[in-house]
Design a protein around this motif. Structure first.
Motif, PDB file in Angstrom:
ATOM      1  N   ALA A 118       8.863  33.110 -21.307  1.00  0.00           N
ATOM      2  CA  ALA A 118      10.372  33.104 -21.628  1.00  0.00           C
ATOM      3  C   ALA A 118      10.548  31.659 -22.139  1.00  0.00           C
ATOM      4  N   THR A 119       9.968  30.705 -21.427  1.00  0.00           N
ATOM      5  CA  THR A 119       9.961  29.288 -21.946  1.00  0.00           C
ATOM      6  C   THR A 119       9.885  29.122 -23.304  1.00  0.00           C
ATOM      7  N   HIS A 120       8.653  29.997 -24.046  1.00  0.00           N
ATOM      8  CA  HIS A 120       8.150  29.764 -25.080  1.00  0.00           C
ATOM      9  C   HIS A 120       9.109  30.408 -26.170  1.00  0.00           C
ATOM     10  N   LEU A 121       9.672  31.570 -25.594  1.00  0.00           N
ATOM     11  CA  LEU A 121      10.298  32.276 -26.354  1.00  0.00           C
ATOM     12  C   LEU A 121      11.717  31.585 -26.851  1.00  0.00           C
ATOM     13  N   PHE A 122      12.149  30.840 -25.773  1.00  0.00           N
ATOM     14  CA  PHE A 122      13.675  29.936 -25.847  1.00  0.00           C
ATOM     15  C   PHE A 122      13.213  28.878 -26.820  1.00  0.00           C
ATOM     16  N   GLN A 123      12.021  28.235 -26.706  1.00  0.00           N
ATOM     17  CA  GLN A 123      11.751  27.132 -27.497  1.00  0.00           C
ATOM     18  C   GLN A 123      11.655  27.781 -29.290  1.00  0.00           C
ATOM     19  N   PHE A 124      10.893  28.830 -29.234  1.00  0.00           N
ATOM     20  CA  PHE A 124      10.587  29.539 -30.598  1.00  0.00           C
ATOM     21  C   PHE A 124      12.026  29.785 -31.154  1.00  0.00           C
ATOM     22  N   ARG A 178      16.197  28.550 -40.007  1.00  0.00           N
ATOM     23  CA  ARG A 178      16.162  29.591 -40.945  1.00  0.00           C
ATOM     24  C   ARG A 178      17.408  30.773 -40.509  1.00  0.00           C
ATOM     25  N   GLY A 179      17.900  31.664 -41.141  1.00  0.00           N
ATOM     26  CA  GLY A 179      18.512  32.834 -40.652  1.00  0.00           C
ATOM     27  C   GLY A 179      18.023  33.663 -39.924  1.00  0.00           C
ATOM     28  N   TRP A 180      18.776  34.661 -39.289  1.00  0.00           N
ATOM     29  CA  TRP A 180      18.179  35.750 -38.606  1.00  0.00           C
ATOM     30  C   TRP A 180      18.007  37.118 -39.305  1.00  0.00           C
ATOM     31  N   GLY A 181      16.959  37.195 -39.987  1.00  0.00           N
ATOM     32  CA  GLY A 181      16.650  38.200 -40.871  1.00  0.00           C
ATOM     33  C   GLY A 181      16.236  39.281 -40.178  1.00  0.00           C
ATOM     34  N   ARG A 182      16.259  40.637 -40.723  1.00  0.00           N
ATOM     35  CA  ARG A 182      15.509  41.682 -40.096  1.00  0.00           C
ATOM     36  C   ARG A 182      14.137  41.698 -39.415  1.00  0.00           C
ATOM     37  N   GLY A 183      13.347  40.909 -40.123  1.00  0.00           N
ATOM     38  CA  GLY A 183      12.144  40.680 -39.313  1.00  0.00           C
ATOM     39  C   GLY A 183      12.104  40.015 -37.902  1.00  0.00           C
ATOM     40  N   LEU A 184      12.698  38.948 -38.338  1.00  0.00           N
ATOM     41  CA  LEU A 184      13.105  37.943 -36.897  1.00  0.00           C
ATOM     42  C   LEU A 184      13.603  38.753 -36.073  1.00  0.00           C
ATOM     43  N   GLU A 212      15.065  28.460 -30.764  1.00  0.00           N
ATOM     44  CA  GLU A 212      15.888  27.393 -30.673  1.00  0.00           C
ATOM     45  C   GLU A 212      15.207  26.647 -32.202  1.00  0.00           C
ATOM     46  N   ASP A 213      14.088  26.590 -32.249  1.00  0.00           N
ATOM     47  CA  ASP A 213      13.482  26.085 -33.608  1.00  0.00           C
ATOM     48  C   ASP A 213      13.633  26.917 -34.732  1.00  0.00           C
ATOM     49  N   ALA A 214      13.647  28.136 -34.588  1.00  0.00           N
ATOM     50  CA  ALA A 214      13.763  29.235 -35.863  1.00  0.00           C
ATOM     51  C   ALA A 214      15.182  29.384 -36.189  1.00  0.00           C
ATOM     52  N   ASN A 215      16.078  29.058 -35.196  1.00  0.00           N
ATOM     53  CA  ASN A 215      17.615  28.868 -35.378  1.00  0.00           C
ATOM     54  C   ASN A 215      18.033  27.713 -36.136  1.00  0.00           C
ATOM     55  N   LYS A 216      17.213  26.749 -35.990  1.00  0.00           N
ATOM     56  CA  LYS A 216      17.594  25.683 -36.747  1.00  0.00           C
ATOM     57  C   LYS A 216      16.973  25.614 -38.196  1.00  0.00           C
ATOM     58  N   TRP A 221      19.582  28.075 -24.483  1.00  0.00           N
ATOM     59  CA  TRP A 221      19.709  29.493 -24.562  1.00  0.00           C
ATOM     60  C   TRP A 221      19.445  30.362 -23.389  1.00  0.00           C
ATOM     61  N   THR A 222      20.022  31.476 -23.296  1.00  0.00           N
ATOM     62  CA  THR A 222      19.949  32.452 -22.152  1.00  0.00           C
ATOM     63  C   THR A 222      19.477  33.641 -22.690  1.00  0.00           C
ATOM     64  N   HIS A 223      18.936  34.675 -21.997  1.00  0.00           N
ATOM     65  CA  HIS A 223      18.422  35.948 -22.296  1.00  0.00           C
ATOM     66  C   HIS A 223      19.542  36.888 -23.082  1.00  0.00           C
ATOM     67  N   LYS A 224      20.906  36.394 -22.560  1.00  0.00           N
ATOM     68  CA  LYS A 224      21.850  37.294 -23.144  1.00  0.00           C
ATOM     69  C   LYS A 224      22.161  36.869 -24.601  1.00  0.00           C
ATOM     70  N   ASP A 225      22.081  35.373 -24.714  1.00  0.00           N
ATOM     71  CA  ASP A 225      22.122  34.921 -26.205  1.00  0.00           C
ATOM     72  C   ASP A 225      21.208  35.320 -26.916  1.00  0.00           C
ATOM     73  N   VAL A 226      20.029  35.327 -26.551  1.00  0.00           N
ATOM     74  CA  VAL A 226      18.868  35.807 -27.426  1.00  0.00           C
ATOM     75  C   VAL A 226      19.044  37.467 -27.838  1.00  0.00           C
TER      76      VAL A 226
END
Length: 359
Positions: free
Chosen positions: A1-7, A15-21, A9-13, A50-55
């Motif tokens: 989850a450490t890597h998930l949250f980092q990913f 690009r947008g949240w498209g269907r694929g993401l 955070e980076d993706a959120n800065k 980020w928390t799991h609820k946020d993601v």
């Protein structure tokens, strides 16, 4: 989850949240079984803001099982609201999830109860309240339940300062045996630089943040160095011809690196070149500074020279050979220029530098 949250955070800065993401991030949760997912939830509650609820709120995946439905509902509605789904979750998983999520309020600073819970459910360190982490018995329980390698080396100082790691104690033997176990290190996939960082911090006898201090045991120092060499075996050889250029300018020995302020760039260079030399069969290592600089007794080749290291050398010797040379400025083109001039066949150039360059 450490890597998930980092990913995330980076993706959120960027690009947008498209269907694929959304689909990809959602699968991180839905493709895990309940037991694996619960471990991630109780060990890594939040990182990078980020928390799991946020993601989950961003990805909004559809639960694939009733167990996932229960877990997702607890994050958004709480355990009471999700109680109607409890029959669909394995009793041990449910207990571990509930207790792990509410550990502090359940154990109420009772060390014996906390130790019983740690042993029964194999809870990681992150579940235990900070107020209880000054107790040697708590750390002993965590260590004996198979503390992950990365967590263990990061907490050697803490376990020493609370009195757990002492000369010839059972805990010290367990730590040294673990650090000397090639199979454990292989499975942990730990990076040599992580081990080097742990070694530097432990041997300093004090933390680089806060006031924590401890007595350094030579046996643990030796085991950390052994683990450093064993971690090289995690590197898969490419079978290619490597030309390794090491920046040996003065700045490499006098400042920290991102994430490891207590390591110099020269230390990281030593770790990385040693891992390459011990994993690859074809390599050539040269130190470089600036074009035309002939400082510290080095002559010829226009600022690039043999630093005299090989795969049989230990960390101390390699570090001595590549540190405090002060070969002028930094021209990162020199390794390639040298190989062209001397007609050296090269598949891969690795240029290691702190990027303080004028060229």
């Amino acid at each position: 989850a450490t890597h998930l949250f980092q990913f995330v955070e980076d993706a959120n800065k960027m690009r947008g949240w498209g269907r694929g993401l959304r689909r990809a991030v959602g699968k991180w949760y839905t493709e895990k079984d309940a037991s694996s997912l619960i471990y991630q939830l109780i060990k890594y509650k939040n990182r990078e803001g980020w928390t799991h609820k946020d993601v989950l709120a961003m990805a909004h995946p559809k639960p694939q099982t009733r167990e996932h439905e229960y877990i997702f509902k607890t994050l958004f509605k709480g355990f009471d609201e999700a109680a109607c789904l409890e029959p669909y979750v394995c009793m041990r998983d449910m207990d571990r999830y509930i207790i792990g999520s509410n550990f502090a309020s359940i154990v109420k600073d009772d060390v014996d109860v906390a130790i019983d819970m740690i042993k029964k459910y194999n809870f990681p360190r992150e579940v235990v309240p900070t107020s209880m982490l000054n107790n040697a018995k708590i750390w002993d329980a965590l260590l004996n339940m198979g503390m992950p390698m990365t967590a263990m080396i990061r907490n050697l100082g803490k376990m020493s300062s609370v009195g757990l790691l002492t000369p010839m104690s059972a805990a010290t033997k367990l730590v040294c045996d673990t650090l000397s176990n090639a199979e454990i290190i292989r499975k942990a996939r730990i990076h040599p630089v992580n081990v080097l960082a742990a070694k530097v911090v432990y041997e300093a006898g004090h933390g680089y943040k806060g006031s924590n201090s401890w007595n350094v045991l030579p046996t643990i120092s030796a085991a950390l160095e052994n683990a450093f060499y064993l971690a090289f075996k995690n590197v898969e050889p490419t079978g290619l011809r490597h030309f390794i250029g090491l920046d040996v300018s003065g700045s490499m020995s006098c400042k920290g690196v991102a994430g490891y302020e207590f390591l110099t760039p020269a230390m990281v260079n030593a770790a990385m070149v040693m891992s390459l030399m011990r994993s690859e069969s074809q390599y050539h290592v040269m130190g470089f500074g600036s074009q035309g600089y002939f400082g510290n007794g080095y002559r010829g080749n226009g600022g690039i020279f043999d630093v005299g290291i090989n795969s049989k050398m230990d960390l101390k010797t390699v570090l001595e050979n590549i540190s405090d040379i002060n070969a002028g400025g930094t021209d990162c083109a020199l390794p390639m220029v040298y190989a062209l001039k001397n007609k050296i066949p090269v598949d891969v150039f690795s240029v290691w530098t702190d990027n303080e360059t004028w060229a």
